[in-house]
Write a protein that holds these residues in place. Structure first.
Motif, short mmCIF file in Angstrom:
data_model
loop_
_atom_site.label_atom_id
_atom_site.label_comp_id
_atom_site.label_asym_id
_atom_site.label_seq_id
_atom_site.Cartn_x
_atom_site.Cartn_y
_atom_site.Cartn_z
N ALA A 1 -7.08 -6.56 -4.35
CA ALA A 1 -5.81 -6.81 -4.03
C ALA A 1 -5.57 -7.82 -4.11
CB ALA A 1 -4.29 -5.83 -3.23
N PHE B 1 0.73 -0.93 0.42
CA PHE B 1 -0.25 -0.23 0.41
C PHE B 1 0.53 1.05 0.01
CE2 PHE B 1 -2.44 2.57 2.73
CZ PHE B 1 -3.32 3.84 1.39
N ARG B 2 1.30 2.24 -0.99
CA ARG B 2 1.35 3.43 -1.52
C ARG B 2 3.16 3.07 -1.82
NH1 ARG B 2 -1.95 7.48 2.67
NH2 ARG B 2 -3.48 7.36 1.52
N ASN C 1 0.98 -3.20 -5.68
CA ASN C 1 0.43 -2.44 -5.03
C ASN C 1 -0.21 -1.78 -5.34
OD1 ASN C 1 1.73 -0.33 -3.07
ND2 ASN C 1 1.91 0.79 -5.22
N THR C 2 -1.04 -0.54 -4.04
CA THR C 2 -2.41 -0.10 -4.78
C THR C 2 -2.11 1.20 -3.47
OG1 THR C 2 -3.91 -0.49 -3.03
CG2 THR C 2 -3.65 -1.91 -4.70
N GLY C 3 -2.62 2.34 -4.29
CA GLY C 3 -3.27 3.26 -3.21
C GLY C 3 -1.59 4.51 -3.95
N ARG D 1 -13.59 -4.08 3.42
CA ARG D 1 -12.60 -3.25 4.77
C ARG D 1 -11.69 -3.97 5.06
NH1 ARG D 1 -12.03 1.79 4.34
NH2 ARG D 1 -14.05 3.54 3.41
N ASP E 1 1.25 -1.93 -10.26
CA ASP E 1 1.40 -0.36 -9.37
C ASP E 1 0.10 0.10 -10.10
OD1 ASP E 1 3.38 -0.01 -7.75
OD2 ASP E 1 4.18 0.72 -9.17
N GLU F 1 -2.80 3.17 -9.30
CA GLU F 1 -3.16 4.91 -7.97
C GLU F 1 -4.00 4.51 -7.50
OE1 GLU F 1 -0.63 8.25 -8.02
OE2 GLU F 1 -0.78 6.57 -8.82
N GLU F 2 -5.26 4.12 -7.77
CA GLU F 2 -6.43 4.37 -6.72
C GLU F 2 -5.94 3.05 -5.98
OE1 GLU F 2 -9.62 2.40 -7.89
OE2 GLU F 2 -9.15 1.57 -9.98
N ARG F 3 -6.39 3.12 -4.22
CA ARG F 3 -6.68 2.50 -3.51
C ARG F 3 -7.73 1.38 -3.71
NH1 ARG F 3 -7.04 3.72 3.55
NH2 ARG F 3 -6.73 1.46 3.54
#
Length: 290
Positions: free
Chosen positions: A71, A14-15, A40-42, A169, A61, A63-65
């Motif tokens: 994922a 994440f990021r 990898n997200t976010g 979540r 990769d 860009e959005e979460r």
């Protein structure tokens, strides 16, 4: 042609945190060939981060979460090996992690659950963090007392029972496992050992446990409209079990430090319980009530 790996490992970031490098290295250092993909997200550039450290693996990769289920699903689609495992960016695969999984899968086990070890076994805050979060995944626990998470799967399970819920979540793995017939539920295999990098700051520990509790409360509220006091009690009653589980699931100095951390554990459990109560009552971060 080289033989195709039997196990795919999806490393979830994440990021693009710096810790992602060590997570991927721990998979590369396993003593068998693996199919590896990083999701990898976010935001962030995980591909560049890993390349700067001399690591050449496939990276997706986004860009959005994406939530964890989404994922995971990206990784499933991006790989081909007959068995699929997952590793979070705040974890490391202990030596033998992949080989022990594959051994059980090749014996015909469709889902294999893992134990968790503490990255800082002599730090009292880290010990407390470990016990609060993973008291039922300690490596010395017998199968009947262990929670079955950190699971690797036979790919055909996703074809037969669907993939992970991308809207949740938290609890996406719990929801998926509930779809499986009893005969296909995960087998406890403590030789599959995942190292979790636990918090060493008391303030960060309490904040992290509150967040975890709130996510759990949201999950409870989504499956059962409980009164807010019930999630609090559901979590806080673990104070009665944690010492017993530590005694049974750990040994030597690791057990000694874990038992010394119990006062911190109880404070952290209170923070987690409070978060669970709030999450069940008020729902997710959008503020919608359940």
């Amino acid at each position: 042609m080289a033989e195709r790996p039997d196990l795919a490992v999806v490393v979830i970031g994440f990021r693009a945190p710096a810790e992602l490098v060590a997570a991927v290295r721990s998979v590369l250092d396993q003593n068998i060939r693996l199919e590896i993909v990083v999701v990898n997200t976010g935001g962030g550039n995980a591909k560049a981060l890993l390349a700067d450290c001399g690591i050449d693996v496939r990276v997706i990769d986004v860009e959005e979460r994406l939530l964890a289920g989404a994922a995971r699903n990206r990784g499933i689609v991006a790989t081909q090996a007959p068995f699929v495992a997952f590793l979070a960016d705040d974890c490391l695969a202990h030596p033998g992690w992949a080989e022990a999984r594959l051994q059980r899968h090749r014996e015909g086990i469709p889902a294999v659950a893992s134990a968790i070890s503490n990255s800082h076994p002599r730090n009292l805050v880290a010990c407390a963090a470990h016990l609060v979060t993973y008291m039922r995944r300690l490596p010395g626990l017998p199968a009947e007392k262990a929670q079955r998470y950190g699971v690797s799967f036979d790919r055909t399970l996703f074809e037969r029972y669907g993939v992970f819920d991308e809207r949740m979540r938290s609890g996406e793995d719990t929801e998926f496992l509930a779809r499986l017939p009893e005969a296909l539920r995960p087998v406890w295999e403590p030789r599959v050992l995942t190292i979790h990098r636990n918090e060493t700051s008391l303030f960060k520990l309490l904040a992290d446990q509150y967040r975890r509790g709130r996510r759990y409360g949201v999950y409870l509220g989504s499956i059962d409209a409980e009164k807010s006091v019930r999630p609090f009690r559901k979590v806080f009653r673990d104070r009665r079990n944690v010492g017993k589980l530590a005694k049974e699931g750990l040994s030597g100095k690791e057990r000694t430090f874990a038992r010394l951390s119990l006062p911190i554990v109880w404070i952290a459990l209170f923070a987690k319980s409070l978060g669970a109560s709030v999450g069940a009552r008020y729902g997710d971060k959008t503020g919608r009530r359940r």
